[in-house]
Design a protein around this motif. Structure first.
Motif, PDB file in Angstrom:
ATOM      1  N   UNK A   1      -4.216 -10.773  -7.611  1.00 40.90           N
ATOM      2  CA  UNK A   1      -3.124 -10.143  -8.351  1.00 40.90           C
ATOM      3  C   UNK A   1      -2.963  -8.666  -7.989  1.00 40.90           C
ATOM      4  N   UNK A   2      -4.073  -7.999  -7.720  1.00 38.96           N
ATOM      5  CA  UNK A   2      -3.975  -6.611  -7.255  1.00 38.96           C
ATOM      6  C   UNK A   2      -3.315  -6.566  -5.876  1.00 38.96           C
ATOM      7  N   UNK A   3      -3.627  -7.558  -5.033  1.00 42.43           N
ATOM      8  CA  UNK A   3      -3.001  -7.662  -3.714  1.00 42.43           C
ATOM      9  C   UNK A   3      -1.483  -7.869  -3.855  1.00 42.43           C
ATOM     10  N   UNK A   4      -1.089  -8.740  -4.771  1.00 44.92           N
ATOM     11  CA  UNK A   4       0.339  -8.972  -5.020  1.00 44.92           C
ATOM     12  C   UNK A   4       1.030  -7.679  -5.456  1.00 44.92           C
ATOM     13  N   UNK A   5       0.386  -6.940  -6.349  1.00 48.63           N
ATOM     14  CA  UNK A   5       0.958  -5.672  -6.812  1.00 48.63           C
ATOM     15  C   UNK A   5       1.029  -4.649  -5.684  1.00 48.63           C
ATOM     16  N   UNK A   6       0.043  -4.696  -4.764  1.00 55.00           N
ATOM     17  CA  UNK A   6       0.055  -3.764  -3.634  1.00 55.00           C
ATOM     18  C   UNK A   6       1.277  -4.003  -2.746  1.00 55.00           C
ATOM     19  N   UNK A   7       1.616  -5.283  -2.525  1.00 56.08           N
ATOM     20  CA  UNK A   7       2.803  -5.574  -1.718  1.00 56.08           C
ATOM     21  C   UNK A   7       4.085  -5.103  -2.415  1.00 56.08           C
ATOM     22  N   UNK A   8       4.086  -5.149  -3.733  1.00 54.49           N
ATOM     23  CA  UNK A   8       5.225  -4.598  -4.465  1.00 54.49           C
ATOM     24  C   UNK A   8       5.291  -3.083  -4.265  1.00 54.49           C
ATOM     25  N   UNK A   9       4.122  -2.429  -4.230  1.00 55.22           N
ATOM     26  CA  UNK A   9       4.093  -0.983  -3.987  1.00 55.22           C
ATOM     27  C   UNK A   9       4.640  -0.662  -2.597  1.00 55.22           C
ATOM     28  N   UNK A  10       4.293  -1.456  -1.599  1.00 55.05           N
ATOM     29  CA  UNK A  10       4.820  -1.239  -0.250  1.00 55.05           C
ATOM     30  C   UNK A  10       6.336  -1.435  -0.229  1.00 55.05           C
ATOM     31  N   UNK A  11       6.774  -2.505  -0.903  1.00 58.20           N
ATOM     32  CA  UNK A  11       8.212  -2.773  -0.946  1.00 58.20           C
ATOM     33  C   UNK A  11       8.955  -1.666  -1.684  1.00 58.20           C
ATOM     34  N   UNK A  12       8.246  -0.958  -2.569  1.00 52.18           N
ATOM     35  CA  UNK A  12       8.872   0.111  -3.346  1.00 52.18           C
ATOM     36  C   UNK A  12       8.877   1.449  -2.646  1.00 52.18           C
ATOM     37  N   UNK A  13       8.578   1.478  -1.358  1.00 55.77           N
ATOM     38  CA  UNK A  13       8.664   2.722  -0.609  1.00 55.77           C
ATOM     39  C   UNK A  13       7.338   3.274  -0.143  1.00 55.77           C
ATOM     40  N   UNK A  14       6.236   2.567  -0.399  1.00 56.87           N
ATOM     41  CA  UNK A  14       4.894   2.991   0.014  1.00 56.87           C
ATOM     42  C   UNK A  14       4.486   4.262  -0.726  1.00 56.87           C
ATOM     43  N   UNK A  15       3.241   4.659  -0.505  1.00 50.16           N
ATOM     44  CA  UNK A  15       2.671   5.867  -1.128  1.00 50.16           C
ATOM     45  C   UNK A  15       2.894   5.872  -2.638  1.00 50.16           C
ATOM     46  N   UNK A  16       2.618   4.723  -3.269  1.00 55.83           N
ATOM     47  CA  UNK A  16       2.706   4.670  -4.732  1.00 55.83           C
ATOM     48  C   UNK A  16       1.789   3.566  -5.226  1.00 55.83           C
ATOM     49  N   UNK A  17       1.619   3.492  -6.528  1.00 60.40           N
ATOM     50  CA  UNK A  17       0.764   2.485  -7.159  1.00 60.40           C
ATOM     51  C   UNK A  17       1.590   1.642  -8.114  1.00 60.40           C
ATOM     52  N   UNK A  18       1.298   0.355  -8.149  1.00 64.40           N
ATOM     53  CA  UNK A  18       2.003  -0.574  -9.028  1.00 64.40           C
ATOM     54  C   UNK A  18       0.989  -1.444  -9.764  1.00 64.40           C
TER      55      UNK A  18
END
Length: 573
Positions: A284-301
């Motif tokens: 689930x943390x991995x899934x959230x990480x891909x959302x962070x990448x999709x959201x422009x990178x350099x962020x946490x989700x």
């Protein structure tokens, strides 16, 4: 010649033998006083044989418990009391006359005269300090990443299990952060793997500095890291930790004369809301990480249960994979293996690629995990095996001189009862001699079920194929288990090879891995060779073969044939 001479000669010969052997030998009389001490015992204890003569055994052989340093009763005294052999407990240290300590192992036994009466005792002992240090070093390697010295995934899983148990007892919470460096591949490709590895080490150091001693930072692999934040009271604490990490990683990394800037995308899952076990929390943390990448990178989700975008993309990949297998969109590339002593091409490794109609050439790291999850890895693996063997046979017919074709075997393939039969049938269909096929099985696949693995390896060995352990040294196998397997070769993980060119004492780790392989009598294959200094180092330490961009990258079958012709089989001069 008198009747006494044979006995005298035997006695002299026995004494010479005892003085010559490498183990320490000490004998005492029935009163526990030193009667004999060989040169090895003198070196181990610091006592000369002449000055030790007649002294109580406990005065000369001073023993302590390793953990408490409490004195131990001398085994010679115990044997004299019990009239029975014994061994020292594990963890015994010998306190030398000069105060230095040595870990020892012993065997102590009574001595009887011609009438069977107890006349003394003898102790045989040797220094095991070095071997115990090697065991500790190997235990550390088994639980830590070689490049960064961070805990590896196995250790993190164990610590998450402990955190889950503590959280369930105390109604507590904790967070798992999945961190992926943004655009790391660009740095790796432009400046080289050596600089990329130093950057990963710098990232690891900063991650350590960002968390508490009770937290755990783990290298998942490549440019991915995991962080266990223990005892987090709320999402606010996890968010604050993630922001601190993003800020710290955002500062320039001074490496090799370059000021490198790298950001990260972080996904966060929280126990107990997002999972009750390590696998679920990490996924689930991995899934959230891909959302962070999709959201422009350099962020946490934070992970949210309604994250459907990635699920949709994954479903599309699953459908594309099934179609790709049916439509023949997969292709094999081949990377040469070189015999380091002669410089000639000794073999090739088959590497799978997906020629996607929209996305172009796709590497296996993107689609193999999905293929494993949806049950396509076995038919895909069988296609690879057959195509690689057929290509090897075509090259033989064309006069391309290669001894072996190496094929990676997935864990799912290896665990199938019919795998050996499949290999036998592929060899029959393609006409490739069994000895020309080398199957590479990962350490983790072998160690999952040692008995079953040994049975399968024996079946494959009966066919006549060669067997190699892939990515040796990455933290799963033990020497005792490896010696049980009918293996031919160990393929040293690229992280060990990259350490050869690294500063400081990093090459010591590579030396240990090579020494272990040579001690077990296996062919040693080094992957990830990228520089002449690595070639020289590997050759000097008995490495058999090398593979990596120094000799050439993955090529199509046609490109490989042309490359072999241009090189005339010689890759080192």
């Amino acid at each position: 010649m008198s009747g006494q001479e044979p006995a005298v000669n035997q006695s002299s010969r026995a004494e010479i033998t005892l003085k010559s052997i490498g183990d320490g030998v000490v004998s005492v009389d029935a009163m526990g006083r030193i009667e004999f001490m060989n040169e090895a015992a003198s070196k181990l204890t610091g006592w000369g044989a002449a000055e030790a003569l007649g002294r109580p055994a406990a005065e000369v052989i001073c023993l302590r418990c390793k953990t408490t340093l409490e004195p131990l009763v001398n085994p010679l005294e115990i044997v004299l009391q019990r009239n029975a052999p014994m061994r020292l407990p594990v963890g015994t240290v010998l306190l030398r006359r000069d105060g230095k300590q040595s870990a020892i192992e012993d065997s102590t036994a009574p001595i009887h005269d011609h009438n069977g009466m107890l006349s003394g005792a003898v102790m045989l002992f040797h220094d095991v300090t070095s071997s115990q240090q090697l065991v500790l070093q190997m235990a550390h390697l088994a639980s830590h990443d070689v490049l960064t010295d961070l805990p590896n995934r196995a250790m993190l899983d164990d610590r998450i299990r402990q955190a889950v148990a503590a959280g369930e007892r105390n109604n507590g919470a904790f967070a798992v952060l999945y961190l992926d460096l943004d655009r790391f591949k660009r740095i790796n490709d432009s400046l080289g793997h050596a600089v990329g590895d130093l950057l990963l080490c710098s990232v690891a150091d900063r991650l350590r500095a960002c968390v508490r001693n009770s937290d755990t930072v783990c290298r998942q692999g490549g440019d991915e890291f995991l962080v266990l934040l223990a005892d987090q009271q709320s999402q606010h604490h996890a968010a604050a930790a993630a922001e601190k990490i993003l800020a710290e990683l955002g500062r320039p990394h001074e490496i090799g004369g370059h000021a490198l800037l790298v950001s990260a995308s972080i996904g966060i899952s929280v126990f107990p809301d997002d999972g009750h076990d390590a696998a679920t929390l990490i996924k689930n943390a991995d899934t959230a990480m891909y959302r962070a990448k999709a959201g422009g990178r350099c962020n946490a989700q934070f992970y949210k249960h309604d994250m459907n975008l990635l699920a949709v993309e994954r479903q599309q990949m699953e459908a594309d994979l099934r179609h790709a297998l049916e439509q023949g969109q997969f292709v094999l590339y081949y990377q040469v293996k070189v015999e380091l002593a002669s410089g000639r091409a000794s073999g090739a490794e088959a590497l799978l690629r997906w020629e996607h109609p929209q996305h172009g050439t796709v590497g296996p790291e993107r689609f193999l995990p999905v293929a494993e999850d949806v049950g396509l890895i076995v038919p895909l693996g069988r296609w690879v095996l057959k195509e690689a063997c057929a290509q090897a046979r075509r090259w033989q017919n064309e006069g391309v001189a290669l001894e072996t074709m190496a094929v990676n075997v997935s864990a799912q393939e290896f665990r199938r009862p019919d795998f050996a039969d499949c290999v036998r049938e592929v060899l029959r269909q393609t006409g490739l001699a069994p000895g020309c096929l080398e199957l590479e099985i990962s350490e983790s696949s072998l160690m999952r079920d040692v008995e079953a693995s040994n049975a399968m390896l024996s079946s494959l060995k009966d066919i006549g194929v060669r067997l190699a352990v892939d990515d040796f040294g990455t933290g799963y196998s033990s020497l005792s288990c490896l010696t049980r397997f009918p293996l031919d070769a160990l393929k040293i993980d690229r992280s060990f090879v990259s350490a050869i060119g690294a500063p400081g004492d990093a090459r010591v780790i590579a030396s240990v891995a090579l020494a272990m392989g040579n001690a077990l009598g296996y062919r040693i294959i080094a992957q990830g060779v990228e520089a002449q200094v690595q070639v020289d180092f590997l050759k000097a330490r008995g490495c058999t073969e090398g593979q990596g961009f120094f000799f050439g990258g993955p090529l199509t079958a046609a490109e490989f044939s042309r490359r072999m012709a241009a090189k005339a089989g010689a890759y080192l001069r």
